[in-house]
Design an enzyme around this catalytic site. Structure first.
Site, PDB file in Angstrom:
ATOM      1  N   LEU A  16       0.822  -1.207   0.000  1.00 56.81           N
ATOM      2  CA  LEU A  16       0.000   0.000   0.000  1.00 56.81           C
ATOM      3  C   LEU A  16       0.855   1.255   0.000  1.00 56.81           C
ATOM      4  CD1 LEU A  16      -2.792   1.239   0.046  1.00 56.81           C
ATOM      5  CD2 LEU A  16      -2.780   1.061   2.545  1.00 56.81           C
ATOM      6  N   ALA A  45      -1.509  -6.791   1.554  1.00 56.80           N
ATOM      7  CA  ALA A  45      -2.589  -7.636   1.042  1.00 56.80           C
ATOM      8  C   ALA A  45      -3.026  -8.674   2.061  1.00 56.80           C
ATOM      9  CB  ALA A  45      -2.144  -8.319  -0.253  1.00 56.80           C
ATOM     10  N   GLN A  48      -5.578  -8.063   7.952  1.00 59.59           N
ATOM     11  CA  GLN A  48      -6.956  -8.507   8.161  1.00 59.59           C
ATOM     12  C   GLN A  48      -7.814  -7.456   8.864  1.00 59.59           C
ATOM     13  OE1 GLN A  48      -6.867 -12.279  10.206  1.00 59.59           O
ATOM     14  NE2 GLN A  48      -6.146 -13.390   8.417  1.00 59.59           N
ATOM     15  N   GLU A 115     -10.475  -2.677  18.581  1.00 61.84           N
ATOM     16  CA  GLU A 115      -9.300  -3.530  18.721  1.00 61.84           C
ATOM     17  C   GLU A 115      -8.500  -3.108  19.941  1.00 61.84           C
ATOM     18  OE1 GLU A 115      -7.041  -4.036  15.149  1.00 61.84           O
ATOM     19  OE2 GLU A 115      -8.737  -4.826  14.024  1.00 61.84           O
ATOM     20  N   ARG A 277      -0.828  -5.672  22.450  1.00 67.53           N
ATOM     21  CA  ARG A 277      -0.374  -6.883  21.769  1.00 67.53           C
ATOM     22  C   ARG A 277       0.854  -7.515  22.425  1.00 67.53           C
ATOM     23  NH1 ARG A 277      -0.817  -5.855  15.233  1.00 67.53           N
ATOM     24  NH2 ARG A 277      -3.049  -6.249  15.067  1.00 67.53           N
ATOM     25  N   LEU A 377      -1.669  -0.024   8.045  1.00 63.38           N
ATOM     26  CA  LEU A 377      -2.215   0.351   6.733  1.00 63.38           C
ATOM     27  C   LEU A 377      -2.436   1.856   6.656  1.00 63.38           C
ATOM     28  CD1 LEU A 377      -4.837  -2.447   5.925  1.00 63.38           C
ATOM     29  CD2 LEU A 377      -2.587  -2.119   4.883  1.00 63.38           C
TER      30      LEU A 377
END
Length: 505
Positions: A16, A45, A48, A115, A277, A377
Site C-alpha cells: 500500500l 494484502a 486482516q 481492537e 499486543r 495500513l
C-alpha cells in the site's frame, strides 16, 4: 551492466505504501519495481483487521493520537502521531473513493471494530478480515490505470546507486538474471518489513529486510530496529508463513484459553484479551512454555457466522483441520510487524539525499515501541502519499559519476539458519546471552556469505536489542525487566559492532 535513465521517480515495492507513493507522485513519471505481481508478496494484502481512523461522531483525531502515543510505551513522536490521526479519515475516504469496499452501517457510515488498546471502535474493515486484500485490489486497479506509472514485475532490488557526495541516484535491479542500473531524480523504498528473517512469521517469506539493509549499507540513519511486534494469535497449524487470526476476533468477544479450557489473560493484565499486543503475546508465550498451550475460543463470539464474518480465518483453520465454529483455534506468537526502520521525516525524506522511504521499511516515529493495532495500513497510506509527493518535487541533480553497490544475496541455506536463530534469540522474550549468541551466528554467516542485506537487517535488530538493557513495548528482556528513561534508538551500520566485541566487554 545495463543502464536506464528514468526521468522521474523510482518506487521499489508494491504494497500500500508503494502504490500510494506512485499515485501521489503524479504527474511525474513513475517506474514501479516489484518482485511479485501486484497484490501479492506484500504484507498489505495480508492485513486482516483494517484501518484505524477517527471516522465516527464520538471519536476525534486527538483521541486516536493519544491512543497511539499510549500504546507506543513512551517512544512515539507525538507530532507524527497527531499528523497520522488528523490525515487518517481523509486517507480512508480516499481509498473508499477508489473502490475499496469498506463495510457500512445501515445508515451508510463506516462500520468500525474495536481492537486492543483503542479507546473507541475505530477500525474500518472489509467483510471482517478482508481489508488488506480488498484495499490493495482497488489501489492496484488505480495504479494500472494511471498513465504516469509503469509497473515492472519480476524485478528485485539488488543495490542503490550513489554519487560521490553520497546522494542516492537510483537503484540496481535484477530481472531474469540481468542486472540493470536505473537512474532517477528520486528513489522511494517501500520494501516492507523483516518478517522473513524469523522462522515463525505472519508476513510473506520474501520480506527479509532488504530495503532496510541496503539503506544501512549506503549510510542511512536507522531508528528503533530492536522493536519487533509479535502478533499474539498466529494460527498454529504448521504452515510457513503462519496464517493470522485477526485481532478483531478478540474485539468481537473471542477469548484465550489454555488446554484445560481456562481463561488466562486476566492473570497477566487487567484488560485481559484486549490488553496491548506485546502483553498478550508474552502471556501466550508463557502458557505455551509452561506446557499449558494456548487457544483462541471464538465459538460463542462468532460461531456459525465464521464463514461470512471472518472468511480468511475460517478457510485457514479448515486447511489445518480446525473448525473454529466447533473448537478453539491453536495459536502462537509470530513475527508480525517491524516498528523500526529507515529514519524519515514527515515527507518521507531519509538522511540520504535523493532517498525516500515509506511503509514498514521506514521509521516515522508513529509506532514507538509497540504499534497500535490497525495503524500500519493507515501509516502506509498517509506517509506513502507524502513520500510520493515529496519525491515528485525533488530536484534533478544532473549527471554525475555513480558508484553502484551490489552486495551478495544470502543463500537459502544460510537464511534458514538465520531464521531459526532470530526466532530463538530475538523473539518474544530476549536476554543478553541469546542476543550475543545471535550476533555470533550473524558474524559466521557474514564470514561465509558476505555482507548480505538480510544479515545487515538482522544485525541491526540484534545489536540494538542487546544495547537496550530494559523491557519496553515489543522488546522484552528477561534479564533486565526494569525501564530506563524513554529514548529512541538512532544508529548507523558503522556504529554497530560484531559479537566478539560485545562478548569481550
Amino acid at each position: 551492466m545495463k543502464r536506464i535513465r528514468h526521468d522521474g521517480v523510482v518506487v521499489v515495492g508494491a504494497g500500500l505504501a508503494g502504490l500510494t507513493a506512485a499515485l501521489a507522485a503524479a504527474p511525474a513519471k513513475v517506474l514501479l519495481l516489484t518482485g511479485a505481481p501486484l497484490n501479492q508478496g506484500c504484507s498489505s494484502a495480508w492485513a486482516q483487521g483494517g484501518m484505524a481512523a477517527a471516522l465516527a461522531g464520538d471519536d476525534t483525531p486527538e483521541l486516536h493520537a493519544a491512543d497511539t502515543v499510549a500504546a507506543g510505551a513512551g517512544l512515539v513522536d507525538p507530532q507524527m502521531a497527531r499528523l497520522l490521526a488528523e490525515e487518517g479519515p481523509a486517507a480512508v475516504r480516499a481509498l473508499a473513493a477508489l473502490g475499496a469496499p469498506f463495510d457500512r452501517t445501515a445508515g451508510g457510515d463506516f462500520a468500525q471494530s474495536l481492537e486492543a488498546a483503542h479507546s473507541k471502535a475505530r477500525v474500518a474493515r472489509v467483510k471482517g478480515d478482508q481489508a488488506g486484500r480488498a484495499i490493495m485490489e482497488a489501489v492496484s486497479v488505480a495504479v494500472l490505470a494511471a498513465r504516469h506509472i509503469e509497473v515492472r514485475t519480476g524485478t528485485v532490488l539488488r543495490g542503490l546507486l550513489q554519487d560521490a557526495d553520497g546522494r542516492v541516484r537510483g537503484v540496481v535491479a535484477e530481472q531474469d538474471g540481468t542486472l540493470t542500473e536505473i537512474t532517477a531524480r528520486a528513489t522511494v523504498l517501500a520494501t516492507g518489513g523483516i518478517g522473513g528473517l524469523y522462522a515463525v512469521t505472519t508476513t510473506p517469506a520474501e520480506l527479509t529486510g532488504d530495503g532496510l539493509g541496503l539503506a544501512a549499507l549506503a549510510g542511512a540513519m536507522i531508528a528503533d530496529p530492536e522493536f519487533v511486534q509479535f502478533h499474539p494469535t498466529a494460527i498454529d497449524i504448521g504452515r510457513d508463513p503462519a496464517p493470522l487470526a485477526t485481532e478483531a476476533l478478540r474485539g468481537e468477544g473471542a477469548v484465550l484459553v489454555n488446554a484445560d479450557g481456562e481463561r488466562f489473560m486476566a492473570r497477566y493484565h487487567a484488560d485481559a484479551e484486549l490488553a496491548p499486543r506485546d502483553v498478550v503475546a508474552r502471556a501466550i508465550h508463557a502458557e505455551r512454555e509452561a506446557g499449558r498451550g494456548a487457544f483462541l475460543d471464538a465459538r460463542a463470539a462468532v460461531g456459525a457466522h465464521f464463514p461470512d464474518e471472518f472468511p480468511a480465518v475460517f478457510a485457514a483453520c479448515l486447511s489445518g483441520g480446525v473448525d473454529p465454529r466447533k473448537q478453539p483455534i491453536p495459536v502462537a506468537p509470530a513475527c508480525h510487524y517491524h516498528m523500526g526502520g529507515i529514519v524519515t521525516d514527515a515527507q518521507g525524506r531519509t538522511s540520504l539525499e535523493g532517498l525516500y522511504a515509506a511503509g514498514e521499511c521506514a521509521s516515522t516515529g508513529v509506532h514507538g515501541a509497540n504499534r497500535l493495532a490497525s495503524n500500519s495500513l493507515l501509516e502506509a497510506a498517509v506517509f506513502g502519499a507524502r513520500a510520493g509527493a515529496a519525491a515528485r518535487d525533488a530536484a534533478d541533480p544532473g549527471t554525475r559519476a555513480l558508484s553502484p553497490a551490489v552486495p551478495p544475496v544470502l543463500p537459502a541455506s544460510g537464511l534458514q539458519i538465520l531464521r531459526k536463530a532470530m526466532s530463538r534469540d530475538a523473539g518474544v522474550v530476549r536476554d543478553a546471552h541469546g542476543l550475543t549468541r545471535l550476533l555470533g551466528v550473524i558474524d559466521a554467516l557474514e564470514a561465509g556469505h558476505g555482507q548480505a542485506p538480510a544479515l545487515v537487517a538482522a544485525r541491526l535488530t540484534a545489536a540494538c536489542a542487546l544495547a537496550r538493557a530494559e523491557s519496553r513495548g515489543g522488546h522484552f528482556r528477561s534479564d533486565a525487566a526494569g525501564q530506563a528513561y524513554p529514548r529512541r534508538t538512532f544508529v548507523t551500520l558503522a556504529e554497530v559492532r560484531p559479537a566478539l566485541k560485545y562478548a569481550a566487554e
